[in-house]
Scaffold this motif. Structure first.
Motif, PDB file in Angstrom:
ATOM      1  N   GLU A  29       7.782   6.557  -4.618  1.00 13.52           N
ATOM      2  CA  GLU A  29       6.839   5.907  -5.518  1.00 13.52           C
ATOM      3  C   GLU A  29       7.541   4.809  -6.318  1.00 13.52           C
ATOM      4  OE1 GLU A  29       4.432   8.534  -7.936  1.00 13.52           O
ATOM      5  OE2 GLU A  29       4.256   9.952  -6.275  1.00 13.52           O
ATOM      6  N   SER A  32       8.043   1.809  -4.138  1.00 12.62           N
ATOM      7  CA  SER A  32       6.785   1.099  -3.962  1.00 12.62           C
ATOM      8  C   SER A  32       6.468   0.230  -5.187  1.00 12.62           C
ATOM      9  CB  SER A  32       5.659   2.095  -3.716  1.00 12.62           C
ATOM     10  OG  SER A  32       4.423   1.448  -3.634  1.00 12.62           O
ATOM     11  N   GLN A  35       8.770  -2.752  -5.148  1.00 13.47           N
ATOM     12  CA  GLN A  35       8.339  -3.740  -4.151  1.00 13.47           C
ATOM     13  C   GLN A  35       7.160  -4.558  -4.667  1.00 13.47           C
ATOM     14  OE1 GLN A  35      11.174  -3.910  -2.107  1.00 13.47           O
ATOM     15  NE2 GLN A  35       9.549  -4.729  -0.849  1.00 13.47           N
TER      16      GLN A  35
END
Length: 93
Positions: A29, A32, A35
């Motif tokens: 998580e 993510s 990113q």
């Protein structure tokens, strides 16, 4: 006695597996979130609400205090809660 020791060994293995899976989920998580922020930072122009969100994220991250060396559940809960909050902020972009 032998049966109890074997069951404790099984419990220890289950604990290690659960800790590893939980850590991997949180790490995924966070990757993510990272990113998403990286993708936004590469844009030439970032919308004001997103800039505010990034400032909020930075403030929250800097103010968070953990003592992982103590191995307490409350630190894990804080990290989990923080990851959830960050996810909500980034998902709304």
């Amino acid at each position: 006695m032998k049966a109890v020791i074997e069951e404790i060994d099984t419990l220890r293995a289950a604990l290690q597996s659960a800790i590893e899976a939980y850590g991997n989920r949180l790490d995924g998580e966070l990757a993510s979130i990272q990113q998403s922020i990286l993708a936004e930072s590469e844009k030439k122009r970032i919308a004001q609400p997103k800039l505010r969100d990034m400032r909020d994220i930075l403030t929250v991250l800097r103010k968070s205090q953990f003592k992982p060396e103590k191995g307490r559940r409350k630190d894990i809960k804080k990290i989990d809660s923080l990851v959830g909050d960050l996810t909500l902020l980034v998902e709304n972009w």
